[in-house]
Design an enzyme around this catalytic site. Structure first.
Site, short mmCIF file in Angstrom:
data_model
loop_
_atom_site.label_atom_id
_atom_site.label_comp_id
_atom_site.label_asym_id
_atom_site.label_seq_id
_atom_site.Cartn_x
_atom_site.Cartn_y
_atom_site.Cartn_z
N SER A 270 -2.05 8.28 9.51
CA SER A 270 -2.46 7.74 8.21
C SER A 270 -3.82 8.28 7.77
O SER A 270 -4.01 9.49 7.66
CB SER A 270 -2.45 6.22 8.32
OG SER A 270 -2.75 5.63 7.11
N ASP B 70 -0.93 9.23 4.70
CA ASP B 70 0.53 9.22 4.82
C ASP B 70 1.17 8.57 3.59
O ASP B 70 2.36 8.22 3.60
CB ASP B 70 1.00 8.55 6.12
CG ASP B 70 0.60 7.09 6.23
OD1 ASP B 70 -0.31 6.66 5.50
OD2 ASP B 70 1.21 6.38 7.05
N PRO C 53 -11.75 -8.05 15.35
CA PRO C 53 -11.64 -6.79 16.09
C PRO C 53 -10.65 -5.89 15.36
O PRO C 53 -9.60 -6.35 14.92
CB PRO C 53 -11.08 -7.22 17.44
CG PRO C 53 -10.44 -8.55 17.23
CD PRO C 53 -11.07 -9.19 16.03
N ARG D 33 -14.97 -5.23 13.01
CA ARG D 33 -15.23 -5.07 11.58
C ARG D 33 -15.92 -6.31 11.03
O ARG D 33 -15.60 -7.45 11.43
CB ARG D 33 -13.93 -4.82 10.82
CG ARG D 33 -13.24 -3.57 11.25
CD ARG D 33 -12.35 -3.00 10.17
NE ARG D 33 -11.50 -1.95 10.72
CZ ARG D 33 -11.89 -0.70 10.92
NH1 ARG D 33 -13.11 -0.32 10.61
NH2 ARG D 33 -11.05 0.18 11.43
#
Ligand code: 16G
Ligand code: MG
Length: 545
Positions: free
Chosen positions: A65, A279, A500, A508
């Site tokens: 991605s 993607d 996480p 994050r």
């Protein structure tokens, strides 16, 4: 058994580096491409088992991605085009981490647990993105399928949502569409042309859109599709992969996280632009105003546009269908307030990751789901599609009601309901704007985003952070949530959470507040709390300003 001999023989050609442990994460395995050959082979094996178990075609997509070009990854697609079911994610991890000598035992364990009839035929569809590593990695998947005597079809270069679409078409015996790339273009473009017939007086200027293809597969596929659109949409394509590097300073993730335009894109002020990810399963829109200020219209704005359009039509058609919007904790607070308070739409919040949103959206007649990062689609239940169809065909219905029913009916085939799809979303958004005669500025003005900031913190083991309430609260480590709560109280209209990552070895941090300065400083302070309470490594996070 002969089959297992073949597995042993072939797996020796795709050996696992001893001791390497990888996890089937939020969207499959994802790491540096050099570490993935054995994973691909084994996912070929697993997809074959899954196909035997479900007696249906299974998909395997080779892509990482929006990750850097050096990475790669793989995800499995279940029969209706949805993400593979969670129990099989556990098998995927088990099989991926079995040491070379234990591979057969691990395989047999899955066969036994799932009571798989090994004489059942198996069919696997394989697709790949444009990364150079995808060539050999997708061959490894095909080797895995053939080692268990499964049939495979290699679609070569396709977007992730195209592969999901193929799998669904195949397993519905063509009811969803024809399982070819050409079939995909034909279905979507014809539906788009049909739907945009409802837009009166659309000028050539309004039909123009600049697309950032992230130097990836989406760019190739937009090129292929263009001629099918019969000039109903004029696309200027940038970052088409001819010179730039995949996802580098471009693409939906870059634009969303950095909150700035991609490089190498010509932007005239006020013009509509959009970015795909690597993607092509995510899309975000943006424009610059006459003062050169950048305006981002992310997944939340997309969800609002689409759900407003659908809700108006449902009301006009007099159809009693329950519609909901599904978001994650990353949804901008303003979007949630707007949807709930002004639009009076049901809003659900789930954990990050498409499978969670998709699942929640299935509970409604019409489920619009979007992550703020631009991944999303709309799901119509079978009953909803039938009701809409019946009304559109009902000759006793007239005028506004009839028009709304016909519009709803024409909207459905533009949408790839299997998974978020940048191309399909782009066509839907373009059609809605054209039908409503709406500019991107008007769309942007539906509500104003609260300023926000996303940061990452490196910690020794991100699993020490456990969350609850759709990731909006940290239940461990001890004291972290209390620390976040007291920091949030210092700012107006503020909110913050940490989680996480499921795709990177980081924690994050998200913060939003009344001003950008507050959002930045709250995000920084929360990062420091994570660093101190959750085992931060490296230097302490630095303030942004
Ligand atoms: C993957 C997910 C995406 C999610 C993101 C979160 C799919 C197909 N993709 O890209 O939905 O937003 O991971 O990444 O599920 P993070 O866990 O690193 O924040
Ligand atoms: Mg993607």
């Amino acid at each position: 058994m002969v089959q297992f001999q073949e597995v042993t023989k072939q797996s020796a050609l795709h050996p696992k580096p001893a001791g390497l442990v990888l996890q089937y994460g939020t969207a499959g395995f994802r790491t540096n491409a050099k570490l993935l050959d054995h994973i691909m082979f084994r996912m070929g094996l697993l997809a074959t088992l899954r196909s035997k178990k479900t007696k249906a075609t299974i998909g395997v997509m080779v892509t990482a991605s929006h990750n850097p070009e050096e990475d790669n990854g793989v995800k499995l697609v279940d029969p209706m085009g949805e993400m593979v079911t969670p129990t099989w994610e556990v098998y995927a991890t088990q099989l991926a981490n079995a040491e070379q000598d234990d591979l057969l035992a691990s395989l047999k364990d899955i066969i036994e647990k799932e009571s798989i009839n090994m004489s059942q035929e198996a069919n696997v569809f394989v697709g790949k993105d444009t990364r150079s590593s995808s060539v050999s990695l997708s061959k490894a998947v095909l080797d895995g399928v053939s080692a268990l005597a499964g049939h495979s079809k290699d679609f070569g270069l396709v977007t992730t949502p195209q592969l999901h679409y193929m799998v669904c078409c195949q397993n519905t015996q063509g009811e969803y569409g024809e399982a070819t790339v050409e079939g995909y273009y034909t279905k979507l473009s014809q539906a788009f042309i049909q739907l945009t017939k409802n837009a009166s007086n659309c000028t050539d200027d309004q039909k123009h859109l600049s697309v950032d293809g992230a130097n990836g597969i989406g760019a190739l596929k937009v090129r292929e599709m263009e001629s099918h659109l019969k000039k109903e949409l004029h696309i200027s394509l940038f970052n088409d992969g001819s010179t730039g590097k995949l996802n580098h300073q471009c693409g939906a993730d870059f634009v969303k996280v950095q909150q700035k335009p991609p490089t190498d894109m010509k932007m005239n002020s006020g013009e509509r632009c959009c970015s795909f990810d690597g993607d092509a399963d995510r899309i975000v829109y943006y424009y610059t105003d006459s003062e050169g200020r950048f305006h981002l219209l992310d997944g939340d704005k997309v969800a609002t546009l689409i759900s407003t359009f659908l809700k108006e039509l449902l009301t006009q058609a007099g159809l009693d269908l329950e519609m909901a919007v599904v978001q994650t904790a990353y949804a901008n607070g303003s979007s949630t307030n707007y949807l709930e308070d002004t639009m009076k739409v049901t809003v659900r919040c789930t954990k990050t990751g498409v499978k969670h949103l998709h699942h929640a959206a299935q509970e409604f007649d019409i489920g619009v789901y979007f992550e703020a990062n631009g991944h999303g689609t709309v799901l119509f239940s079978k009953a909803a599609e039938e009701k809409i169809q019946r009304l559109a065909e009902d000759s006793s219905v007239a005028n506004e009601r009839k028009r709304a029913a016909l519009l709803l009916r024409s909207t459905i085939p533009v949408i790839n309901q299997t998974v978020g799809d940048a191309i399909s979303d782009m066509l839907l958004i373009e059609a809605i704007l054209a039908i409503k005669g709406m500019t991107i500025q008007q769309w942007d003005a539906i509500y104003s985003d609260l300023p926000n900031r996303q940061l990452k913190v490196k910690v020794a083991d991100r699993r020490v952070i456990d969350t609850a309430d759709a990731e909006r609260r940290a239940v461990s480590p001890k004291g972290l949530q209390e620390a976040i709560d007291s920091l949030v109280r210092k700012y107006r209209e503020a909110r913050s959470f940490v989680r996480p990552s499921g795709t990177e070895d980081v924690v994050r941090v998200y913060a939003e507040a009344e001003t950008q300065e507050s959002a930045d400083s709250l995000a920084h302070e929360v990062s420091l709390a994570v660093y101190r309470l959750a085992g931060g490594v490296g230097g302490e996070p630095e303030p942004l300003h």
